[in-house]
Scaffold this motif. Sequence first.
Motif, PDB file in Angstrom:
ATOM      1  N   LEU A  75       0.817  -1.211   0.000  1.00  0.00           N
ATOM      2  CA  LEU A  75       0.000   0.000   0.000  1.00  0.00           C
ATOM      3  C   LEU A  75       0.852   1.263   0.000  1.00  0.00           C
ATOM      4  O   LEU A  75       0.394   2.326  -0.403  1.00  0.00           O
ATOM      5  CB  LEU A  75      -0.934   0.005   1.213  1.00  0.00           C
ATOM      6  N   CYS A  78       0.897   7.234   2.705  1.00  0.00           N
ATOM      7  CA  CYS A  78      -0.088   8.262   2.361  1.00  0.00           C
ATOM      8  C   CYS A  78       0.655   9.353   1.591  1.00  0.00           C
ATOM      9  O   CYS A  78       1.692   9.841   2.050  1.00  0.00           O
ATOM     10  CB  CYS A  78      -0.727   8.826   3.631  1.00  0.00           C
ATOM     11  N   LEU A  85       0.562   3.578   5.139  1.00  0.00           N
ATOM     12  CA  LEU A  85      -0.880   3.350   5.158  1.00  0.00           C
ATOM     13  C   LEU A  85      -1.194   2.092   5.959  1.00  0.00           C
ATOM     14  O   LEU A  85      -0.469   1.097   5.862  1.00  0.00           O
ATOM     15  CB  LEU A  85      -1.414   3.208   3.733  1.00  0.00           C
ATOM     16  N   ARG A  89      -8.408  -1.465   4.988  1.00  0.00           N
ATOM     17  CA  ARG A  89      -8.952  -0.443   4.098  1.00  0.00           C
ATOM     18  C   ARG A  89      -9.930   0.476   4.836  1.00  0.00           C
ATOM     19  O   ARG A  89     -10.243   1.571   4.365  1.00  0.00           O
ATOM     20  CB  ARG A  89      -9.679  -1.111   2.926  1.00  0.00           C
ATOM     21  N   SER A  92      -8.553   4.077   5.603  1.00  0.00           N
ATOM     22  CA  SER A  92      -8.063   4.932   4.520  1.00  0.00           C
ATOM     23  C   SER A  92      -9.150   5.069   3.465  1.00  0.00           C
ATOM     24  O   SER A  92     -10.141   4.341   3.475  1.00  0.00           O
ATOM     25  CB  SER A  92      -6.787   4.342   3.902  1.00  0.00           C
ATOM     26  N   THR A  93      -8.977   6.025   2.573  1.00  0.00           N
ATOM     27  CA  THR A  93      -9.975   6.305   1.535  1.00  0.00           C
ATOM     28  C   THR A  93      -9.296   6.358   0.178  1.00  0.00           C
ATOM     29  O   THR A  93      -8.260   6.998   0.016  1.00  0.00           O
ATOM     30  CB  THR A  93     -10.678   7.652   1.804  1.00  0.00           C
ATOM     31  N   ILE A  94      -9.880   5.650  -0.787  1.00  0.00           N
ATOM     32  CA  ILE A  94      -9.361   5.658  -2.151  1.00  0.00           C
ATOM     33  C   ILE A  94     -10.072   6.744  -2.941  1.00  0.00           C
ATOM     34  O   ILE A  94     -11.304   6.803  -2.971  1.00  0.00           O
ATOM     35  CB  ILE A  94      -9.573   4.289  -2.835  1.00  0.00           C
ATOM     36  N   SER A  99      -6.807   7.971  -8.089  1.00  0.00           N
ATOM     37  CA  SER A  99      -6.432   6.625  -7.634  1.00  0.00           C
ATOM     38  C   SER A  99      -5.450   6.648  -6.462  1.00  0.00           C
ATOM     39  O   SER A  99      -4.746   5.671  -6.231  1.00  0.00           O
ATOM     40  CB  SER A  99      -5.837   5.797  -8.778  1.00  0.00           C
ATOM     41  N   LYS A 100      -5.402   7.746  -5.728  1.00  0.00           N
ATOM     42  CA  LYS A 100      -4.544   7.828  -4.562  1.00  0.00           C
ATOM     43  C   LYS A 100      -5.292   7.335  -3.326  1.00  0.00           C
ATOM     44  O   LYS A 100      -6.494   7.575  -3.188  1.00  0.00           O
ATOM     45  CB  LYS A 100      -4.059   9.261  -4.325  1.00  0.00           C
ATOM     46  N   THR A 101      -4.559   6.661  -2.445  1.00  0.00           N
ATOM     47  CA  THR A 101      -5.138   6.222  -1.183  1.00  0.00           C
ATOM     48  C   THR A 101      -4.682   7.172  -0.091  1.00  0.00           C
ATOM     49  O   THR A 101      -3.485   7.341   0.141  1.00  0.00           O
ATOM     50  CB  THR A 101      -4.695   4.783  -0.846  1.00  0.00           C
ATOM     51  N   CYS A 103      -4.837   8.429   3.935  1.00  0.00           N
ATOM     52  CA  CYS A 103      -5.123   7.954   5.289  1.00  0.00           C
ATOM     53  C   CYS A 103      -6.275   8.772   5.866  1.00  0.00           C
ATOM     54  O   CYS A 103      -6.514   9.915   5.478  1.00  0.00           O
ATOM     55  CB  CYS A 103      -3.889   8.032   6.169  1.00  0.00           C
ATOM     56  N   HIS A 155      -9.160  -2.038  -9.175  1.00  0.00           N
ATOM     57  CA  HIS A 155     -10.440  -1.702  -8.541  1.00  0.00           C
ATOM     58  C   HIS A 155     -11.610  -2.168  -9.395  1.00  0.00           C
ATOM     59  O   HIS A 155     -12.576  -2.751  -8.882  1.00  0.00           O
ATOM     60  CB  HIS A 155     -10.535  -0.198  -8.316  1.00  0.00           C
TER      61      HIS A 155
END
Length: 261
Positions: A75, A78, A85, A89, A92-94, A99-101, A103, A155
């Motif tokens: 992962l 951040c 990260l 899941r 954290s937020t996608i 397409s960035k994850t 925190c 995804h």
Amino acid sequence: MNADAESDTMMCCAACGTPEVDDIKLKDCSACKLVKYCNVKCQRKHWPQHKKECKKRAAELRDELLFKQNESSHLGDCPICCLPLPLGRENSTIMECCSKTICDGCYGANMIREQEQKLKHTCPFCRHPLPNSQEEADRNYMKRVEANDPFAMCHMGGKRCDEGDYDGAFEYWTKAAGLGDVGAHYQLSVMYRDGVGVEKDKKREVYHLEEAAIGGHPFARHNLGVIENENGRPDRAVKHWIIAAKLGYDHSMKTVKEGFK
């Protein structure tokens, strides 16, 4: 043979002895890197002599790569606070736009800033307006897919799998894995393990698990440990579990502890 002699040997074609001089460029054996050849013909000619040594060294190189401790999980960090990260899941937020994850700490801090300054809700990373519906979010993902974004492909593979479209999921995950997405390799290993959308294939399952583990996927690493233990190689299994535990996977830590009771 002394070091100088070995160096001279390595600079000559292993089949015909042609030295690497002037405009003659030799190429390493792609598997073991131990010998060089001037062309494909010489490589094929020398293969019967080189085969055993090559496979042994190739296996050693693979293990060196496979059992190297990853600095972080697949992962990564951040992109805002640069902290690792979390594996879950839920923390954290996608972001569909880039397409960035992100925190939850940074995502929450951005929301507070927007509320205090009465700003429109945007992505904390790229500042793109957040989608107003799931349909709009899916369109954003498809734009990323069209841009050959492997994370977006992975995804969409998950989305297709949830919908029961296993052929579509396999296609997306295969493309994403080809572009280096570690999560896609792990998902393909699950498909080959369970025979969902494809025929069960242990060899391909292990291959994708290894690729995912090399990329820092702790779940894949743990599963490799299970397979090695089932195959009567507990020493290799423990190595996998220790690496996964260092990446923060608690189940691997518990498994190692159980083994030493």
